[in-house]
Design a protein around this motif. Structure first.
Motif, mmCIF file in Angstrom:
data_model
loop_
_atom_site.group_PDB
_atom_site.id
_atom_site.type_symbol
_atom_site.label_atom_id
_atom_site.label_comp_id
_atom_site.label_asym_id
_atom_site.label_seq_id
_atom_site.Cartn_x
_atom_site.Cartn_y
_atom_site.Cartn_z
ATOM 1 N N ASP A 95 0.858 -1.180 0.000
ATOM 2 C CA ASP A 95 0.000 0.000 0.000
ATOM 3 C C ASP A 95 0.898 1.235 0.000
ATOM 4 O OD1 ASP A 95 -1.742 2.088 0.461
ATOM 5 O OD2 ASP A 95 -2.691 1.197 2.226
ATOM 6 N N LEU A 96 0.786 2.046 -1.042
ATOM 7 C CA LEU A 96 1.661 3.204 -1.178
ATOM 8 C C LEU A 96 1.495 4.207 -0.044
ATOM 9 C CD1 LEU A 96 1.341 3.915 -5.010
ATOM 10 C CD2 LEU A 96 3.159 2.695 -3.821
ATOM 11 N N GLU A 97 0.323 4.252 0.553
ATOM 12 C CA GLU A 97 0.039 5.277 1.555
ATOM 13 C C GLU A 97 0.589 4.931 2.934
ATOM 14 O OE1 GLU A 97 -1.158 8.070 0.445
ATOM 15 O OE2 GLU A 97 -1.223 7.082 -1.521
ATOM 16 N N ARG A 109 6.517 4.633 -7.299
ATOM 17 C CA ARG A 109 5.093 4.971 -7.392
ATOM 18 C C ARG A 109 4.574 4.720 -8.803
ATOM 19 N NH1 ARG A 109 2.667 7.655 -3.289
ATOM 20 N NH2 ARG A 109 3.997 8.405 -1.573
ATOM 21 N N GLY A 110 5.349 5.094 -9.797
ATOM 22 C CA GLY A 110 4.930 4.881 -11.172
ATOM 23 C C GLY A 110 4.763 3.413 -11.499
ATOM 24 N N ASP A 150 1.652 2.062 -9.535
ATOM 25 C CA ASP A 150 0.419 2.606 -10.108
ATOM 26 C C ASP A 150 0.104 1.947 -11.438
ATOM 27 O OD1 ASP A 150 -0.105 4.309 -8.003
ATOM 28 O OD2 ASP A 150 0.837 6.063 -8.932
ATOM 29 N N ASN A 151 1.121 1.762 -12.283
ATOM 30 C CA ASN A 151 0.911 1.113 -13.577
ATOM 31 C C ASN A 151 0.457 -0.322 -13.400
ATOM 32 O OD1 ASN A 151 1.651 3.384 -15.022
ATOM 33 N ND2 ASN A 151 3.795 2.748 -15.256
ATOM 34 N N ARG A 189 -1.221 -1.582 -10.892
ATOM 35 C CA ARG A 189 -2.618 -1.602 -10.453
ATOM 36 C C ARG A 189 -3.562 -1.268 -11.602
ATOM 37 N NH1 ARG A 189 -0.033 0.130 -5.665
ATOM 38 N NH2 ARG A 189 -0.508 -1.256 -3.932
ATOM 39 N N SER A 190 -3.154 -0.311 -12.449
ATOM 40 C CA SER A 190 -3.981 0.049 -13.598
ATOM 41 C C SER A 190 -4.124 -1.126 -14.553
ATOM 42 C CB SER A 190 -3.362 1.239 -14.338
ATOM 43 O OG SER A 190 -3.356 2.395 -13.520
#
Length: 228
Positions: free
Chosen positions: A175-177, A205-206, A209-210, A212-213
């Motif tokens: 989890d990034l947060e 992060r990139g 995020d990619n 997960r997308s």
């Protein structure tokens, strides 16, 4: 103990080898360096040599490239080149419980976690174990660490931290947060270190995020096919 030095490493860390290795780790005039590396300028190149075969084996790429999916194991080389001191690749991505092996290609380097046990700010997940290889001077000396806790880890080379020799390990699907490593870099660190950590965080992060997308897109396509 999950960390272990190879027999090659044991041969390499005699006092004489460390002394000669530290001298060999210099990027310029050997008389300009000390063993801490804190007087180095930030000559680390983000466009260092790119080892494509290693990328394919570990499913990861050097800084500035693409990170694919986590693998069970990864290898990181440590080297001193004309452009500076490097971890290659800068970022690797492994599964929870996976192992990273660092291999000393040239010069004298360490792989050391940003962890309170190493008298450093915490840039690893909560409850994660620390590691510190000590300075490895023998060519092809290795050090292993197994990562049992999911999350993002930053680490550095003790002689070359301020010269930009800093790397990262992504473990699992964190989890990034909730990652201490992805927070604002510690204010007490040198500007060159803070800039390097910021760049690594952007890469991490990139990649996540990619990933997960892509997962969400695949899930949507799967549902659409099922509906038809």
């Amino acid at each position: 103990m999950t960390d272990r030095l190879s027999r090659r490493t044991i041969l390499g860390i005699t006092s004489g080898a460390i002394g000669s290795g530290i001298a060999g780790c210099l990027t310029g005039n050997s008389q300009e360096d000390d063993t801490t590396g804190h007087d180095h300028t930030d000559n680390h190149s983000d466009e260092g040599d790119h080892n494509e075969s290693q990328d394919e084996e570990t499913h990861s790429h050097g800084h500035g490239g693409e990170l694919d999916s986590p693998s069970a194991e990864a290898e990181v080389t440590m080297a001193t080149t004309e452009s500076g001191a490097h971890f290659e690749p800068h970022v690797v991505w492994i599964e929870t419980g996976g192992r990273v092996t660092w291999i000393n290609e040239s010069g004298s380097h360490s792989t050391t976690a940003y962890h309170p046990d190493n008298e450093e700010p915490q840039l690893v997940p909560d409850e994660a174990a620390a590691w510190d290889s000590g300075v490895l001077s023998a060519q092809e000396a290795t050090f292993d660490h197994t990562f049992e806790t999911e999350g993002v880890y930053h680490y550095y080379c003790t002689p070359h931290e301020t010269a930009g020799m800093i790397g990262s390990v992504i473990v699992g699907q964190p989890d990034l947060e909730t990652q201490p490593a992805l927070e604002e870099p510690p204010s007490e660190k040198a500007e060159s270190v803070r800039e390097k950590l910021t760049g690594l965080n952007d890469t991490i992060r990139g990649a996540l995020d990619n990933d997960r997308s892509d997962s969400e897109q695949n899930e949507t396509e799967s549902h659409d096919e099922h509906d038809h």
